[in-house]
Design a protein around this motif. Structure first.
Motif, PDB file in Angstrom:
ATOM      1  N   ARG A  38      -1.680  -1.350  -4.730  1.00 28.13           N
ATOM      2  CA  ARG A  38      -2.110  -0.136  -5.425  1.00 28.13           C
ATOM      3  C   ARG A  38      -3.580   0.155  -5.125  1.00 28.13           C
ATOM      4  NH1 ARG A  38       0.750   1.906  -9.769  1.00 28.13           N
ATOM      5  NH2 ARG A  38       2.793   0.958 -10.118  1.00 28.13           N
ATOM      6  N   THR A  94       1.046   5.582  -8.059  1.00 28.29           N
ATOM      7  CA  THR A  94       2.401   5.035  -8.073  1.00 28.29           C
ATOM      8  C   THR A  94       3.314   5.796  -7.119  1.00 28.29           C
ATOM      9  OG1 THR A  94       2.172   4.289 -10.369  1.00 28.29           O
ATOM     10  CG2 THR A  94       4.405   4.574  -9.532  1.00 28.29           C
ATOM     11  N   VAL A  97       2.178   4.568  -3.445  1.00 26.96           N
ATOM     12  CA  VAL A  97       1.891   3.177  -3.090  1.00 26.96           C
ATOM     13  C   VAL A  97       2.903   2.586  -2.109  1.00 26.96           C
ATOM     14  CG1 VAL A  97       3.126   2.215  -5.084  1.00 26.96           C
ATOM     15  CG2 VAL A  97       1.263   0.909  -4.000  1.00 26.96           C
TER      16      VAL A  97
END
Length: 232
Positions: A38, A94, A97
Motif C-alpha cells: 500500500r 485500496t 494497490v
C-alpha cells in the motif's frame, strides 16, 4: 530463542487482528506486509508515476524511503518523512494497490525487504530485541518465511470476510456497506491470486477457518496452534 510466526490468507480473513494479538502475547514485532505494498502504491501515485508503467514502478519501489513501526500497538507507516498510516487505507489506495502488488518486479523488491526485516527481529538490534516477529500477508507462509516456526493460513467464508471488512471500513454490515466493500474483497483476491497462492494451505501450514468463530474464539484457536507448533 527467536520465534517467527507467519500468517497468510485472503482479504478480510483476520490476518491483521490475529497477527497483532499474537505479537502482543509473545512480545514480538509485527509486520504487515500488505502495508508495504500500500505504501508503494501511495508513493507511486504521489510521485505521478503511471502504475501501468511496470518498469517505472519497480524503479520507484527499489528506492522507496519506507519506515515501518513494528510495535503491534503502534503500527505506523512513514514514506519519505510523511506519516501515511491513514492515507494508505483510503479507498483510493485500496482500489489501485493490486496493480502494484501484481507487479513481479515490485514483489521481488519488497520480498527482499520483508526477509531482511524478519531476519533482523532475530537479533538484539531488532525492535523485539531478538524475541522474533509475526509477519502476515501474501506469500509469507510459502515464499517469504517457509521456515517459520509457526505457519497459519487464516480462512473464512467469503460473506463472513465481506461483513468483517464492511464493519471495519464503514462501521456497518448493512446492504449498502456490503456492496461498497465487495469489490475490495473479491477483486483484490482475484488479482492477487494471479501471482500468489493464499487460498489453500501448503505442506506444513495449519489452516484456521474462522467462519463460525467469534473473535475471542479465533484468537484462542490461533494461540493453541502456536503452542502446538512450538511443542509446548
Amino acid at each position: 530463542m527467536s520465534l517467527v510466526i507467519a500468517l497468510d490468507g485472503p482479504s478480510g480473513s483476520g490476518k491483521s487482528t490475529v497477527g497483532r494479538h499474537l505479537a502482543r502475547v509473545h512480545g514480538l514485532g509485527y509486520l504487515d506486509t500488505g502495508a508495504m505494498f500500500r505504501a508503494a502504491a501511495w508513493y507511486c501515485h504521489h510521485r505521478g508515476i503511471d502504475l501501468d508503467d511496470a518498469a517505472a514502478v519497480v524503479d520507484a519501489v527499489a528506492t522507496l524511503p519506507l519506515e515501518l513501526d513494528l510495535d503491534p500497538d503502534a503500527t505506523g507507516v512513514v514514506v519519505d518523512g510523511v506519516d501515511v498510516t491513514a492515507a494508505i487505507r483510503t479507498t483510493e489506495v485500496t482500489t489501485h494497490v493490486s496493480r502494484v502488488a501484481t507487479n513481479l518486479g515490485v514483489r521481488a523488491e519488497l520480498k527482499a525487504s520483508q526477509r531482511a526485516i524478519i531476519a533482523r527481529e532475530g537479533t538484539p538490534q531488532g525492535w523485539s530485541e531478538g524475541r522474533g516477529i509475526v509477519a502476515e500477508g501474501r506469500d509469507i507462509t510459502t515464499v517469504i518465511a517457509p521456515d517459520a516456526d509457526v505457519r497459519i493460513l487464516l480462512v473464512a467464508r467469503a460473506e463472513a470476510r465481506l461483513a468483517r471488512r464492511a464493519l471495519e471500513l464503514h462501521g456497518s454490515a448493512d446492504d449498502g456497506a456490503l456492496e461498497a466493500t465487495r469489490d475490495q474483497i473479491e477483486r483484490r483476491d482475484a488479482d492477487d491470486s494471479t501471482v500468489s497462492q493464499f487460498l489453500a494451505a501448503a505442506d506444513g501450514v495449519v489452516t484456521l477457518d474462522s467462519s463460525h468463530l467469534s473473535l475471542a474464539e479465533t484468537l484462542a484457536a490461533a494461540e493453541r496452534i502456536v503452542a502446538e507448533q512450538r511443542g509446548s
